[in-house]
Design a protein around this motif. Structure first.
Motif, PDB file in Angstrom:
ATOM      1  N   GLU A   1       0.822  -1.203   0.000  1.00 38.44           N
ATOM      2  CA  GLU A   1       0.000   0.000   0.000  1.00 38.44           C
ATOM      3  C   GLU A   1       0.860   1.260   0.000  1.00 38.44           C
ATOM      4  O   GLU A   1       0.594   2.218  -0.728  1.00 38.44           O
ATOM      5  CB  GLU A   1      -0.916  -0.022   1.226  1.00 38.44           C
ATOM      6  CG  GLU A   1      -1.773   1.216   1.365  1.00 38.44           C
ATOM      7  CD  GLU A   1      -2.485   1.246   2.705  1.00 38.44           C
ATOM      8  OE1 GLU A   1      -2.916   2.340   3.090  1.00 38.44           O
ATOM      9  OE2 GLU A   1      -2.574   0.180   3.353  1.00 38.44           O
TER      10      GLU A   1
ATOM     11  N   ASN B   1      -6.426  -1.856   9.341  1.00 35.39           N
ATOM     12  CA  ASN B   1      -5.604  -1.923   8.127  1.00 35.39           C
ATOM     13  C   ASN B   1      -6.448  -1.699   6.877  1.00 35.39           C
ATOM     14  O   ASN B   1      -6.037  -1.005   5.940  1.00 35.39           O
ATOM     15  CB  ASN B   1      -4.907  -3.274   8.044  1.00 35.39           C
ATOM     16  CG  ASN B   1      -3.756  -3.400   9.030  1.00 35.39           C
ATOM     17  OD1 ASN B   1      -3.259  -2.398   9.533  1.00 35.39           O
ATOM     18  ND2 ASN B   1      -3.348  -4.620   9.312  1.00 35.39           N
TER      19      ASN B   1
ATOM     20  N   ALA C   1      -2.954  -5.337  -2.455  1.00 32.12           N
ATOM     21  CA  ALA C   1      -2.946  -5.115  -1.009  1.00 32.12           C
ATOM     22  C   ALA C   1      -4.334  -5.368  -0.420  1.00 32.12           C
ATOM     23  O   ALA C   1      -4.473  -5.948   0.662  1.00 32.12           O
ATOM     24  CB  ALA C   1      -2.488  -3.691  -0.699  1.00 32.12           C
ATOM     25  N   HIS C   2      -5.384  -4.939  -1.158  1.00 33.90           N
ATOM     26  CA  HIS C   2      -6.760  -5.142  -0.678  1.00 33.90           C
ATOM     27  C   HIS C   2      -7.073  -6.626  -0.530  1.00 33.90           C
ATOM     28  O   HIS C   2      -7.649  -7.054   0.485  1.00 33.90           O
ATOM     29  CB  HIS C   2      -7.737  -4.497  -1.655  1.00 33.90           C
ATOM     30  CG  HIS C   2      -9.178  -4.727  -1.301  1.00 33.90           C
ATOM     31  ND1 HIS C   2      -9.934  -5.739  -1.865  1.00 33.90           N
ATOM     32  CD2 HIS C   2      -9.994  -4.095  -0.424  1.00 33.90           C
ATOM     33  CE1 HIS C   2     -11.155  -5.716  -1.359  1.00 33.90           C
ATOM     34  NE2 HIS C   2     -11.222  -4.720  -0.481  1.00 33.90           N
TER      35      HIS C   2
ATOM     36  N   LEU D   1      -6.297   1.285   4.035  1.00 35.41           N
ATOM     37  CA  LEU D   1      -6.223   0.950   2.610  1.00 35.41           C
ATOM     38  C   LEU D   1      -7.354   1.625   1.834  1.00 35.41           C
ATOM     39  O   LEU D   1      -7.137   2.200   0.755  1.00 35.41           O
ATOM     40  CB  LEU D   1      -6.290  -0.561   2.425  1.00 35.41           C
ATOM     41  CG  LEU D   1      -6.280  -1.048   0.968  1.00 35.41           C
ATOM     42  CD1 LEU D   1      -4.973  -0.652   0.289  1.00 35.41           C
ATOM     43  CD2 LEU D   1      -6.484  -2.549   0.892  1.00 35.41           C
TER      44      LEU D   1
ATOM     45  N   LEU E   1      -2.618  -1.502  -5.121  1.00 34.10           N
ATOM     46  CA  LEU E   1      -3.658  -1.304  -4.107  1.00 34.10           C
ATOM     47  C   LEU E   1      -4.647  -2.465  -4.102  1.00 34.10           C
ATOM     48  O   LEU E   1      -5.094  -2.905  -3.040  1.00 34.10           O
ATOM     49  CB  LEU E   1      -4.383   0.017  -4.349  1.00 34.10           C
ATOM     50  CG  LEU E   1      -3.600   1.289  -4.004  1.00 34.10           C
ATOM     51  CD1 LEU E   1      -4.378   2.527  -4.431  1.00 34.10           C
ATOM     52  CD2 LEU E   1      -3.279   1.338  -2.511  1.00 34.10           C
TER      53      LEU E   1
ATOM     54  N   SER F   1      -6.566   5.094   1.109  1.00 36.49           N
ATOM     55  CA  SER F   1      -5.653   5.219  -0.032  1.00 36.49           C
ATOM     56  C   SER F   1      -6.374   4.992  -1.362  1.00 36.49           C
ATOM     57  O   SER F   1      -6.005   5.572  -2.388  1.00 36.49           O
ATOM     58  CB  SER F   1      -4.507   4.206   0.096  1.00 36.49           C
ATOM     59  OG  SER F   1      -3.759   4.426   1.274  1.00 36.49           O
TER      60      SER F   1
ATOM     61  N   HIS G   1      -5.211  -7.919   2.558  1.00 35.28           N
ATOM     62  CA  HIS G   1      -5.804  -7.447   3.814  1.00 35.28           C
ATOM     63  C   HIS G   1      -7.138  -8.145   4.085  1.00 35.28           C
ATOM     64  O   HIS G   1      -7.442  -8.521   5.222  1.00 35.28           O
ATOM     65  CB  HIS G   1      -6.033  -5.935   3.753  1.00 35.28           C
ATOM     66  CG  HIS G   1      -4.799  -5.126   4.009  1.00 35.28           C
ATOM     67  ND1 HIS G   1      -3.942  -5.376   5.055  1.00 35.28           N
ATOM     68  CD2 HIS G   1      -4.285  -4.045   3.363  1.00 35.28           C
ATOM     69  CE1 HIS G   1      -2.957  -4.498   5.040  1.00 35.28           C
ATOM     70  NE2 HIS G   1      -3.135  -3.684   4.024  1.00 35.28           N
TER      71      HIS G   1
END
Length: 563
Positions: free
Chosen positions: A356, A403, A375-376, A407, A372, A410, A379
């Protein structure tokens, strides 16, 4: 003529003989098994060094062969290397051995007690890998076949080992059942005038409760475990109880007690097991946890790195022992490198944690969106795993909500971000109280969302001030995390045109920087552990005496830059 260095040095006669045996492995395989265990292991280790893993796997998958090489106890770290290499190669040696042992236990169910005792002792030695739960269950089954004092003692020992494995595998419900079974055997022993030491059992229960975020209960059981530490208790048990008690003290914000306990555990582990032993690395991981929570971030990074180096040396490969050390080092490195924005070291140890941050700094829109989204997915997967392992009402689950909130911020999904941060705050407040640091951390993240992206300045100001008040109360004026709240308030007051407040917080931030500079000198965190320590009983008595001086207010996990 001047002496010159030899370009070739011959092998020792012993190594030459081992190599000759390995070269003729196909013909000498049966004879190898009649060799003394140390020599037999050296032959197998040579197979490993030559990459002949299929042949090595064929040997290690036979229970009798593996039982013999286990007796070469001074070469256990080399055995770990062989074992891990086989697992990485796709040889399911752990599963095969566990199944073979389970069948062996079924075969000897009608044998006399002596045969069963030998099998149980072998099971205790065998159960150090991923399929240990099956091994210990088989041992426990053997213990139930004899209603005698010796087998009650063995059943308690089986339960302690089984509880440890189930804790490691997040099987907490089964772990609770295992603890109750152990207690029932303890009661049997007591009724017949026998007493089993409860330190190891209580220590494992503390670990279970700690993982479930039942911190008050974990602390109480650690006190009971400390009461059970007596002269003559195995050093491993003493070290593990001290480790658990230290962690319980950390979450209570009893840092002086935590420091004394973990430093003594580090000293005992190093003196008894050596500085290359996995048990020493265990104590270092908990020492790093303590240092991170008292805001000694640089020292925690160094300690975590040492622990990782030991585990890689012992276990090698891709396994839970090395992965855990990587995770701890990644997080401390992330905290340490956060203000610089350079996450190279943290990325090396745990890529998902950093994706992220890298995406945010990326100037390519397509790459940013890809990172992203990646990362999503990570997470979201972590959140689901946490809910499955710990349930909704747990600090670890709350951290994963936090978290996701960061995210979503972002990703510019601000309502979703707000929902996640509020969930994290609500869970932490119910578990830990209104003035816990974990609560302040999530409050600060929600303040950042309101300030930078939603223009809810009044709410953001209130939340920033709350986070600052808790941080200063717990860690003092020089606490590292205050920087982010101070910078947030400067931005907020700038947006409102309140330049008097902007000037005020610029001064506060400058004073904070000067205070941090004075605190920044990094000492060797292990230096004072080298000094002559107190005796174990003195450490225990000092801890127990402190409990009689008054109640300890509950607190929780400490400094970090994000959930």
């Amino acid at each position: 003529m001047a002496a010159v260095e030899l370009e070739w040095i011959p092998e020792t006669l012993y190594n030459t003989a081992i190599s000759a045996v390995v070269d003729n492995y196909g013909r000498s395989r049966r004879d190898i098994r009649s060799l003394p265990e140390n020599i037999q292991f050296d032959v197998y280790y040579k197979l490993y060094q030559q990459g002949r893993l299929c042949q090595l796997g064929g040997e290690f998958c036979e229970l009798e062969v593996f039982a013999k090489v286990l007796r070469a106890s001074d070469k256990r770290h080399l055995l770990h290397h062989c074992f891990q290499a086989l697992m990485d190669h796709g040889v399911r040696v752990a599963s095969v051995l566990a199944s073979s042992f389970s069948r062996r236990c079924s075969y000897i169910a009608e044998s006399d007690a002596h045969v069963k005792e030998k099998a149980i002792q072998f099971g205790f030695v065998l159960g150090w890998y991923g399929d240990a739960e099956k091994v210990f269950l088989s041992c426990l089954q053997l213990c139930t076949l004899h209603n005698e004092v010796l087998h009650w003692y063995r059943a308690v020992e089986c339960c302690v080992r089984l509880l440890h494995v189930r804790n490691d595998n997040c099987k907490y419900h089964l772990g609770e059942e295992t603890f109750k079974l152990a207690q029932s055997y303890m009661d049997k022993l007591a009724k017949h005038g026998h007493q089993a030491n409860k330190a190891a059992l209580y220590g494992e229960l503390c670990a279970l409760l700690f993982a479930k975020s039942h911190y008050d209960e974990a602390y109480r059981w650690c006190i009971e475990a400390m009461k059970e530490i007596t002269p003559g208790l195995p050093v491993k048990v003493v070290v593990d109880v001290l480790r658990q008690a230290s962690k319980a003290c950390v979450v209570k914000r009893e840092f002086r007690k935590a420091e004394q306990l973990i430093k003594h555990a580090v000293f005992l582990a190093r003196e008894h097991f050596g500085h290359k032993h996995p048990k020493y690395s265990d104590t270092l991981l908990d020492y790093g946890f303590y240092l991170l929570n008292v805001d000694n971030i640089c020292q925690s990074v160094a300690i975590y790195q040492t622990a990782l180096d030991i585990r890689q040396s012992v276990f090698g490969g891709k396994n839970i022992h090395v992965a855990t050390a990587h995770e701890d080092l990644a997080y401390s490195s992330y905290v340490h490198q956060y203000s610089s924005g350079k996450f190279d070291n943290a990325l090396f140890h745990a890529e998902p944690l950093i994706l992220e941050e890298i995406a945010i700094d990326c100037h390519n829109k397509e790459t940013e969106e890809r990172l992203l989204q990646e990362a999503h997915d990570l997470h979201l997967s972590s959140l689901q795993l946490a809910k499955k392992a710990f349930g909704e009402f747990n600090v670890q689950t709350a951290k994963h909500y936090g978290n996701l909130g960061r995210l979503y911020q972002s990703m510019r999904k601000f309502k979703e971000a707000e929902e996640m941060h509020i969930k994290a705050i609500q869970i932490k407040e119910q578990l830990l109280g209104q003035e816990d640091y974990e609560v302040a951390l999530s409050v600060g993240h929600l303040a950042s969302l309101y300030n930078y992206d939603m223009n809810q300045y009044e709410d953001a100001e209130r939340l920033y001030l709350r986070s600052i008040a808790i941080g200063k109360k717990l860690f003092g004026e020089g606490y590292s995390g205050l920087e982010y709240d101070y910078r947030g308030l400067i931005k907020l007051y700038n947006s409102l045109g309140n330049y008097e407040k902007v000037f005020e917080y610029h001064n506060i931030l400058s004073n904070w920087n000067r205070l941090r500079d004075r605190q920044f000198a990094v000492a060797d965190a292990l230096e004072d552990v080298n000094t002559t320590p107190q005796q174990t009983q003195e450490v225990v008595q000092a801890f127990l005496l402190a409990q009689t001086l008054g109640p300890v207010r509950p607190q929780s996990l400490g400094p970090s830059v994000r959930d």
